[in-house]
Scaffold this motif. Structure first.
Motif, PDB file in Angstrom:
ATOM      1  N   PRO A  85       0.794  -1.235   0.000  1.00 47.26           N
ATOM      2  CA  PRO A  85       0.000   0.000   0.000  1.00 47.26           C
ATOM      3  C   PRO A  85       0.825   1.283   0.000  1.00 47.26           C
ATOM      4  CG  PRO A  85      -0.091  -1.073   2.149  1.00 47.26           C
ATOM      5  CD  PRO A  85       0.574  -2.043   1.215  1.00 47.26           C
ATOM      6  N   ALA A  86       2.092   1.198   0.345  1.00 47.18           N
ATOM      7  CA  ALA A  86       2.938   2.394   0.388  1.00 47.18           C
ATOM      8  C   ALA A  86       3.708   2.609  -0.907  1.00 47.18           C
ATOM      9  CB  ALA A  86       3.918   2.293   1.557  1.00 47.18           C
ATOM     10  N   ASP A  87       3.440   1.801  -1.929  1.00 49.78           N
ATOM     11  CA  ASP A  87       4.182   1.901  -3.179  1.00 49.78           C
ATOM     12  C   ASP A  87       3.708   3.127  -3.970  1.00 49.78           C
ATOM     13  OD1 ASP A  87       5.244   1.543  -5.808  1.00 49.78           O
ATOM     14  OD2 ASP A  87       5.521  -0.582  -5.368  1.00 49.78           O
ATOM     15  N   ILE A  88       4.524   4.158  -3.990  1.00 46.11           N
ATOM     16  CA  ILE A  88       4.168   5.421  -4.648  1.00 46.11           C
ATOM     17  C   ILE A  88       3.945   5.225  -6.138  1.00 46.11           C
ATOM     18  CG2 ILE A  88       5.013   7.727  -5.241  1.00 46.11           C
ATOM     19  CD1 ILE A  88       6.551   7.733  -2.626  1.00 46.11           C
ATOM     20  N   ASP A  89       4.815   4.451  -6.771  1.00 46.25           N
ATOM     21  CA  ASP A  89       4.715   4.275  -8.222  1.00 46.25           C
ATOM     22  C   ASP A  89       3.411   3.584  -8.606  1.00 46.25           C
ATOM     23  OD1 ASP A  89       7.201   5.459  -8.759  1.00 46.25           O
ATOM     24  OD2 ASP A  89       8.246   3.587  -8.333  1.00 46.25           O
ATOM     25  N   ALA A  90       3.007   2.592  -7.820  1.00 47.70           N
ATOM     26  CA  ALA A  90       1.751   1.896  -8.106  1.00 47.70           C
ATOM     27  C   ALA A  90       0.560   2.834  -7.911  1.00 47.70           C
ATOM     28  CB  ALA A  90       1.611   0.664  -7.217  1.00 47.70           C
ATOM     29  N   ARG A  91       0.610   3.642  -6.861  1.00 45.98           N
ATOM     30  CA  ARG A  91      -0.505   4.560  -6.614  1.00 45.98           C
ATOM     31  C   ARG A  91      -0.555   5.646  -7.694  1.00 45.98           C
ATOM     32  NH1 ARG A  91      -3.845   4.472  -2.704  1.00 45.98           N
ATOM     33  NH2 ARG A  91      -2.507   3.107  -1.455  1.00 45.98           N
ATOM     34  N   ALA A  92       0.602   6.101  -8.135  1.00 45.93           N
ATOM     35  CA  ALA A  92       0.628   7.084  -9.225  1.00 45.93           C
ATOM     36  C   ALA A  92       0.067   6.483 -10.512  1.00 45.93           C
ATOM     37  CB  ALA A  92       2.054   7.577  -9.449  1.00 45.93           C
ATOM     38  N   SER A  93       0.384   5.214 -10.766  1.00 50.03           N
ATOM     39  CA  SER A  93      -0.156   4.536 -11.951  1.00 50.03           C
ATOM     40  C   SER A  93      -1.668   4.375 -11.837  1.00 50.03           C
ATOM     41  CB  SER A  93       0.505   3.165 -12.124  1.00 50.03           C
ATOM     42  OG  SER A  93       1.870   3.301 -12.463  1.00 50.03           O
ATOM     43  N   LEU A  94      -2.146   4.110 -10.636  1.00 51.35           N
ATOM     44  CA  LEU A  94      -3.598   4.036 -10.415  1.00 51.35           C
ATOM     45  C   LEU A  94      -4.236   5.382 -10.733  1.00 51.35           C
ATOM     46  CD1 LEU A  94      -6.228   2.769  -9.409  1.00 51.35           C
ATOM     47  CD2 LEU A  94      -5.490   3.295  -7.066  1.00 51.35           C
ATOM     48  N   ALA A  95      -3.616   6.467 -10.287  1.00 48.58           N
ATOM     49  CA  ALA A  95      -4.161   7.802 -10.563  1.00 48.58           C
ATOM     50  C   ALA A  95      -4.202   8.078 -12.061  1.00 48.58           C
ATOM     51  CB  ALA A  95      -3.320   8.865  -9.848  1.00 48.58           C
ATOM     52  N   VAL A  96      -3.163   7.687 -12.781  1.00 46.37           N
ATOM     53  CA  VAL A  96      -3.141   7.872 -14.236  1.00 46.37           C
ATOM     54  C   VAL A  96      -4.281   7.097 -14.887  1.00 46.37           C
ATOM     55  CG1 VAL A  96      -1.822   7.414 -16.344  1.00 46.37           C
ATOM     56  CG2 VAL A  96      -0.669   8.373 -14.342  1.00 46.37           C
ATOM     57  N   ALA A  97      -4.493   5.864 -14.421  1.00 47.07           N
ATOM     58  CA  ALA A  97      -5.576   5.045 -14.971  1.00 47.07           C
ATOM     59  C   ALA A  97      -6.937   5.680 -14.702  1.00 47.07           C
ATOM     60  CB  ALA A  97      -5.520   3.639 -14.374  1.00 47.07           C
ATOM     61  N   LEU A  98      -7.132   6.171 -13.489  1.00 45.67           N
ATOM     62  CA  LEU A  98      -8.409   6.812 -13.146  1.00 45.67           C
ATOM     63  C   LEU A  98      -8.629   8.073 -13.976  1.00 45.67           C
ATOM     64  CD1 LEU A  98      -8.211   6.360  -9.275  1.00 45.67           C
ATOM     65  CD2 LEU A  98      -9.814   5.197 -10.816  1.00 45.67           C
ATOM     66  N   ASP A  99      -7.563   8.827 -14.189  1.00 42.89           N
ATOM     67  CA  ASP A  99      -7.663  10.013 -15.049  1.00 42.89           C
ATOM     68  C   ASP A  99      -8.056   9.600 -16.467  1.00 42.89           C
ATOM     69  OD1 ASP A  99      -7.183  12.911 -15.565  1.00 42.89           O
ATOM     70  OD2 ASP A  99      -5.637  12.121 -16.887  1.00 42.89           O
ATOM     71  N   GLY A 100      -7.428   8.532 -16.967  1.00 41.20           N
ATOM     72  CA  GLY A 100      -7.763   8.045 -18.295  1.00 41.20           C
ATOM     73  C   GLY A 100      -9.207   7.590 -18.412  1.00 41.20           C
ATOM     74  N   LEU A 101      -9.768   7.120 -17.301  1.00 43.53           N
ATOM     75  CA  LEU A 101     -11.171   6.702 -17.262  1.00 43.53           C
ATOM     76  C   LEU A 101     -12.108   7.882 -16.979  1.00 43.53           C
ATOM     77  CD1 LEU A 101     -10.623   3.418 -15.227  1.00 43.53           C
ATOM     78  CD2 LEU A 101     -11.359   3.543 -17.619  1.00 43.53           C
ATOM     79  N   GLU A 102     -11.530   9.080 -16.905  1.00 41.45           N
ATOM     80  CA  GLU A 102     -12.266  10.320 -16.625  1.00 41.45           C
ATOM     81  C   GLU A 102     -12.914  10.304 -15.241  1.00 41.45           C
ATOM     82  OE1 GLU A 102     -14.811  11.472 -19.847  1.00 41.45           O
ATOM     83  OE2 GLU A 102     -13.201  11.347 -21.330  1.00 41.45           O
ATOM     84  N   ARG A 103     -12.313   9.558 -14.335  1.00 41.98           N
ATOM     85  CA  ARG A 103     -12.739   9.567 -12.930  1.00 41.98           C
ATOM     86  C   ARG A 103     -11.736  10.448 -12.175  1.00 41.98           C
ATOM     87  NH1 ARG A 103     -12.878   3.206 -12.463  1.00 41.98           N
ATOM     88  NH2 ARG A 103     -12.807   3.611 -10.220  1.00 41.98           N
TER      89      ARG A 103
END
Length: 231
Positions: free
Chosen positions: A112-130
């Protein structure tokens, strides 16, 4: 050294991976790929060769091939973090955002503390327009890592996509306070200022982006468009 070692130990994959790494550093992409493929032939159960091949395909923007190799590396070693992060980046680059979201959330259950994974999640959510969800993920990273300029810059881009221009400007400026060399953030500011009809500030932002990256085609095109409109 690696070329000599690969001659002496042809049945060992490790020197071929080392040779591939050295070739890749020299920009010799195809010979590097050949070395990594030889490495896999000698040691098919070693995840490092699949990961290395995936990195070459990612460098060539052959995303589907890269994804297949990163998945192969993860199957051989489920704890191979770099392969998992590279998989997330490749999925987002291919615009497979739902798949990237699923993979990122699964990874974050374990780390849960993996910054890179969380940043990738944010990119994916942005791509989904969420975008509201994406901003929350960026804010979660910045709460404990406020000095990461790229995260501020990416959050600014998401806020821009959501039409939150003032928040986007604030985040982008924060990114540039930390790292003034981020050309893409300068470009993003140019977009925002253009939307707000703040032409002089847009011009300065595009010009600065081009100073930092002279081949920045989109910045050059947008700046030319402003000049043409002013005629």
């Amino acid at each position: 050294a690696f070329e000599r070692a690969s001659d002496l130990m042809p049945a060992d994959g490790r020197p071929h991976v080392g040779l591939g790494d050295a070739l890749l550093l020299q920009g010799r992409v195809e010979p590097a790929l050949a070395a990594y493929i030889r490495a896999r032939g000698f040691a098919p159960d070693d995840p490092r060769s699949a990961y290395a091949i995936g990195r070459v395909y990612a460098r060539k923007e052959q995303w589907s091939l890269a994804i297949a190799e990163f998945r192969a590396a993860i199957r051989l070693n489920p704890a191979f973090r770099d392969a998992r992060i590279s998989l997330l980046n490749a999925l987002n680059s291919r615009k497979s955002f739902l798949e990237a979201e699923r993979e990122a959330r699964a990874h974050l259950l374990v780390g849960p503390a993996d910054i890179d994974a969380r940043a990738s999640l944010a990119v994916a959510l942005d791509g989904l327009e969420r975008r509201a969800e994406a901003v929350k993920e960026y804010e979660a990273i910045l709460a404990s890592n406020p000095g990461v300029a790229i995260i501020w810059g990416n959050m600014g881009w998401t806020q821009y996509g959501a039409g939150e221009y003032e928040a986007a400007i604030k985040s982008s400026r924060k990114a540039l306070e930390i790292d003034p060399t981020l050309a893409y953030v300068r470009f993003n500011l140019g977009l925002i200022y253009s939307k707000q009809k703040r032409v002089d500030e847009a011009v300065k932002s595009y010009q600065k982006a081009i100073e930092l990256r002279p081949d920045y085609v989109r910045a050059l095109m947008n700046l030319a468009e402003i000049y043409n409109d002013a005629k």
